[in-house]
Design a protein around this motif. Structure first.
Motif, PDB file in Angstrom:
ATOM      1  N   THR A  35     -15.353  20.406 -22.829  1.00  0.00           N
ATOM      2  CA  THR A  35     -16.398  21.363 -22.461  1.00  0.00           C
ATOM      3  C   THR A  35     -17.706  20.679 -22.101  1.00  0.00           C
ATOM      4  OG1 THR A  35     -16.682  21.668 -24.813  1.00  0.00           O
ATOM      5  CG2 THR A  35     -15.566  23.414 -23.633  1.00  0.00           C
ATOM      6  N   ALA A  36     -17.918  19.455 -22.618  1.00  0.00           N
ATOM      7  CA  ALA A  36     -19.170  18.778 -22.296  1.00  0.00           C
ATOM      8  C   ALA A  36     -19.045  17.292 -22.603  1.00  0.00           C
ATOM      9  CB  ALA A  36     -20.312  19.380 -23.108  1.00  0.00           C
ATOM     10  N   CYS A  37     -19.794  16.482 -21.853  1.00  0.00           N
ATOM     11  CA  CYS A  37     -19.860  15.049 -22.126  1.00  0.00           C
ATOM     12  C   CYS A  37     -21.330  14.649 -22.268  1.00  0.00           C
ATOM     13  CB  CYS A  37     -19.252  14.242 -20.978  1.00  0.00           C
ATOM     14  SG  CYS A  37     -17.498  14.498 -20.775  1.00  0.00           S
ATOM     15  N   PHE A  38     -21.594  13.762 -23.210  1.00  0.00           N
ATOM     16  CA  PHE A  38     -22.966  13.302 -23.418  1.00  0.00           C
ATOM     17  C   PHE A  38     -22.962  11.788 -23.537  1.00  0.00           C
ATOM     18  CE2 PHE A  38     -22.526  17.488 -25.265  1.00  0.00           C
ATOM     19  CZ  PHE A  38     -23.601  18.171 -24.711  1.00  0.00           C
ATOM     20  N   ALA A  39     -24.061  11.192 -23.075  1.00  0.00           N
ATOM     21  CA  ALA A  39     -24.151   9.740 -23.162  1.00  0.00           C
ATOM     22  C   ALA A  39     -24.465   9.301 -24.587  1.00  0.00           C
ATOM     23  CB  ALA A  39     -25.222   9.218 -22.210  1.00  0.00           C
ATOM     24  N   ASP A  40     -25.250  10.074 -25.298  1.00  0.00           N
ATOM     25  CA  ASP A  40     -25.518   9.712 -26.692  1.00  0.00           C
ATOM     26  C   ASP A  40     -25.830  10.952 -27.529  1.00  0.00           C
ATOM     27  OD1 ASP A  40     -28.197  10.438 -26.361  1.00  0.00           O
ATOM     28  OD2 ASP A  40     -28.684   8.439 -25.585  1.00  0.00           O
ATOM     29  N   LEU A  41     -26.018  10.705 -28.807  1.00  0.00           N
ATOM     30  CA  LEU A  41     -26.176  11.777 -29.769  1.00  0.00           C
ATOM     31  C   LEU A  41     -27.431  12.614 -29.499  1.00  0.00           C
ATOM     32  CD1 LEU A  41     -24.434  12.472 -32.197  1.00  0.00           C
ATOM     33  CD2 LEU A  41     -26.189  11.425 -33.609  1.00  0.00           C
ATOM     34  N   GLN A  42     -28.494  11.910 -29.081  1.00  0.00           N
ATOM     35  CA  GLN A  42     -29.758  12.580 -28.810  1.00  0.00           C
ATOM     36  C   GLN A  42     -29.572  13.707 -27.788  1.00  0.00           C
ATOM     37  OE1 GLN A  42     -32.369  10.085 -30.005  1.00  0.00           O
ATOM     38  NE2 GLN A  42     -33.316  12.007 -30.623  1.00  0.00           N
ATOM     39  N   LEU A  43     -28.864  13.364 -26.717  1.00  0.00           N
ATOM     40  CA  LEU A  43     -28.631  14.357 -25.666  1.00  0.00           C
ATOM     41  C   LEU A  43     -27.773  15.514 -26.195  1.00  0.00           C
ATOM     42  CD1 LEU A  43     -28.023  11.989 -22.652  1.00  0.00           C
ATOM     43  CD2 LEU A  43     -29.893  13.639 -22.914  1.00  0.00           C
ATOM     44  N   LYS A  45     -27.609  16.563 -29.249  1.00  0.00           N
ATOM     45  CA  LYS A  45     -28.415  17.398 -30.147  1.00  0.00           C
ATOM     46  C   LYS A  45     -29.393  18.280 -29.374  1.00  0.00           C
ATOM     47  CE  LYS A  45     -27.584  15.884 -34.518  1.00  0.00           C
ATOM     48  NZ  LYS A  45     -27.364  16.692 -35.695  1.00  0.00           N
ATOM     49  N   SER A  46     -29.880  17.759 -28.248  1.00  0.00           N
ATOM     50  CA  SER A  46     -30.924  18.499 -27.545  1.00  0.00           C
ATOM     51  C   SER A  46     -30.348  19.624 -26.686  1.00  0.00           C
ATOM     52  CB  SER A  46     -31.749  17.549 -26.673  1.00  0.00           C
ATOM     53  OG  SER A  46     -30.914  16.992 -25.681  1.00  0.00           O
ATOM     54  N   LYS A  47     -29.059  19.539 -26.375  1.00  0.00           N
ATOM     55  CA  LYS A  47     -28.452  20.617 -25.578  1.00  0.00           C
ATOM     56  C   LYS A  47     -27.287  21.226 -26.334  1.00  0.00           C
ATOM     57  CE  LYS A  47     -29.096  18.693 -21.032  1.00  0.00           C
ATOM     58  NZ  LYS A  47     -28.240  17.771 -20.329  1.00  0.00           N
ATOM     59  N   PRO A  48     -27.559  22.189 -27.203  1.00  0.00           N
ATOM     60  CA  PRO A  48     -26.479  22.741 -28.026  1.00  0.00           C
ATOM     61  C   PRO A  48     -25.359  23.316 -27.151  1.00  0.00           C
ATOM     62  CG  PRO A  48     -28.607  23.670 -28.631  1.00  0.00           C
ATOM     63  CD  PRO A  48     -28.822  22.869 -27.395  1.00  0.00           C
ATOM     64  N   VAL A  71     -21.661   9.946 -41.097  1.00  0.00           N
ATOM     65  CA  VAL A  71     -21.727  10.383 -39.707  1.00  0.00           C
ATOM     66  C   VAL A  71     -21.548  11.899 -39.607  1.00  0.00           C
ATOM     67  CG1 VAL A  71     -20.702  10.086 -37.442  1.00  0.00           C
ATOM     68  CG2 VAL A  71     -20.791   8.178 -39.024  1.00  0.00           C
ATOM     69  N   ARG A  72     -20.733  12.417 -40.493  1.00  0.00           N
ATOM     70  CA  ARG A  72     -20.413  13.832 -40.429  1.00  0.00           C
ATOM     71  C   ARG A  72     -21.665  14.714 -40.555  1.00  0.00           C
ATOM     72  NH1 ARG A  72     -16.051  16.912 -40.135  1.00  0.00           N
ATOM     73  NH2 ARG A  72     -14.706  15.142 -39.859  1.00  0.00           N
ATOM     74  N   SER A  73     -22.647  14.217 -41.313  1.00  0.00           N
ATOM     75  CA  SER A  73     -23.845  15.031 -41.517  1.00  0.00           C
ATOM     76  C   SER A  73     -24.588  15.276 -40.199  1.00  0.00           C
ATOM     77  CB  SER A  73     -24.769  14.366 -42.532  1.00  0.00           C
ATOM     78  OG  SER A  73     -25.201  13.138 -42.007  1.00  0.00           O
ATOM     79  N   LEU A  74     -24.320  14.431 -39.196  1.00  0.00           N
ATOM     80  CA  LEU A  74     -24.937  14.655 -37.883  1.00  0.00           C
ATOM     81  C   LEU A  74     -24.376  15.890 -37.202  1.00  0.00           C
ATOM     82  CD1 LEU A  74     -24.788  10.988 -36.557  1.00  0.00           C
ATOM     83  CD2 LEU A  74     -26.809  12.184 -37.408  1.00  0.00           C
ATOM     84  N   PHE A  75     -23.215  16.322 -37.667  1.00  0.00           N
ATOM     85  CA  PHE A  75     -22.542  17.434 -37.007  1.00  0.00           C
ATOM     86  C   PHE A  75     -22.512  18.677 -37.899  1.00  0.00           C
ATOM     87  CE2 PHE A  75     -21.080  13.523 -35.167  1.00  0.00           C
ATOM     88  CZ  PHE A  75     -21.166  13.783 -33.805  1.00  0.00           C
TER      89      PHE A  75
END
Lengths: 201, 230
Positions: A35-43, A45-48, A71-75
């Motif tokens: 459904t979506a690809c991101f280059a890093d975590l920041q991106l 997080k910024s686009k839910p 790591v899981r806490s990031l999600f």
């Protein structure tokens, strides 16, 4: 007829080539939809992601961890997500243990969907076995209180700033842990466990 | 997997000796005790009951993975199932559910459960749900099937609708079980709760088989008739 699982998947990987490659091989199987690809975590997080997400393929090397880190806490927003590490460089084992499984980038691409399905299924099995005797988390208690007060999933989502999908997955977990399915049953649970008082209902 | 199931030559008494839960089922066929050594076939012909229907119900109630093949299904009289279901609804509403609920109200009183009134209202809500559930079957589904059997099935209703609307009335019972087992205060000791729970387990089991009979047998049979009529 075999039912396709339609796992909604998000890829977080800095290399566009590898990102595209994984997406290509994964979507050859009807069981997956990226459904979506991101280059890093920041991106990320910024686009839910609006849709429900079931699988996250995440390259742990794309964030710097200076100490062992869950790591899981990031999600947090996706409590039920199956978290899989994309691996092509060294990552310490302590970081890796928070993942449900590992995807080796040197694997044959044609077996990739099968690999991922295996990881998802064994993670689900583990969840079913271990979650039974665990108390409700603080978040689940909050959601339960809202349910007992008669709020709809939409209202609960708005109040807690989460998506309706997340509310539903919290509710599934609450039911799995308590064994209680109906709203009136959950209300009794909430009152008997002093989460709400009967007067405020 | 092939296993031993009840057949027309099974002795009537053995049904109950194998599965004591059939004590609830037999009265719905108008069968009492005192069989002596009579077989299922003998008792059925005396009482003018369909052997295949009695065996079907007893097998469904006793063997969890039992599922009849289509030739066996064709022998089942649909009117017979409806009478059976009506008899069980009557028993559920008039005797068994009030018993379960009375037991719970009594438990609330005996244990002086704090906030116990919420359990009472849960039970009352469940009673209303169950009444509505059975009423829909008695007033909409069964008359439709009888019309269909009489050759006048032109009301536009189809059994698919029933299949879709068949609500789940077991969930509330399961909730009650969980609440009583896990979340009552310690003053509610096991000897005070045991009868309530055993009754709940039995009732839930029967309702589950009852639903199975409606979903798997009645609906497939009526679908066959609907198809024949087209």
């Amino acid at each position: 007829m075999k039912q396709h699982k339609n796992y909604r998947t998000v890829i977080i990987e800095p290399s566009p080539v590898i990102q595209e490659g994984i997406k290509l091989f994964l979507e050859k199987s009807p069981d997956f939809r990226v459904t979506a690809c991101f280059a890093d975590l920041q991106l990320f997080k910024s686009k839910p992601v609006k849709d429900d997400v079931q699988v996250v393929l995440f390259n742990p090397a794309s964030v710097k961890f200076y100490r062992p880190f869950n790591v899981r806490s990031l999600f947090d927003a996706y409590p039920d997500v199956c978290l899989i590490a994309i691996l092509y460089q060294y990552v310490d084992s302590e970081t890796l243990q928070h993942f449900d499984g590992v995807l080796d980038i040197y694997d044959d691409g044609s077996v990739l969907p099968q690999r991922v399905i295996k990881i998802i299924e064994s993670a689900q099995k583990r969840n079913d076995l271990t979650a039974d005797n665990i108390d409700l988390s603080e978040r689940e208690k909050e959601i339960l209180i809202s349910v007992a007060r008669g709020m709809t999933n939409k209202e609960i989502a708005d109040q807690h700033f989460i998506s309706v999908h997340t509310v539903i997955s919290h509710r599934k977990n609450i039911t799995r842990k308590t064994g209680i399915k109906t709203v009136s049953g959950l209300t009794i649970y909430a009152i008997f466990n002093n989460l709400v008082s009967q007067d405020e209902l | 997997m092939k296993y031993v199931i009840f057949s027309e030559n099974t002795r009537m008494a053995d049904l109950i000796l194998v599965n004591s839960r059939l004590l609830y089922v037999l009265p719905y066929f108008g069968i009492g005790l005192g069989f002596g050594e009579k077989t299922v076939k003998q008792v059925c012909s005396e009482k003018k009951i369909s052997v295949s229907l009695l065996l079907l119900v007893c097998n469904i109630y006793t063997f969890d993975d039992y599922s009849p093949d289509s030739s066996c299904l064709r022998q089942i009289p649909v009117e017979g199932i409806i009478v059976y279901l009506q008899n069980s609804h009557k028993d559920y509403l008039e005797i068994r559910m009030p018993q379960v609920i009375d037991n719970i109200l009594n438990l609330v009183k005996v244990c002086r459960i704090k906030n116990g009134n919420i359990l009472n209202s849960f039970c009352e809500k469940y009673r209303q749900e169950a009444i509505a559930h059975f009423k829909y079957e008695e007033e909409t589904v069964f008359p439709y099937i009888m019309q269909l059997l009489g050759g006048t099935g032109g009301s536009g209703y189809k059994i698919r609708e029933y299949e879709r609307n068949h609500s789940d009335i077991d969930a509330a019972l399961e909730d009650l079980k969980n609440i009583i087992i896990k979340y009552l205060p310690e003053e509610c000791t096991i000897d005070k709760c045991r009868d309530v729970l055993l009754e709940l387990f039995m009732f839930e089991y029967d309702l589950c088989k009852h639903t199975l009979l409606e979903d798997k047998i009645l609906i497939s049979l009526v679908e066959l008739i609907e198809k024949d009529g087209q």
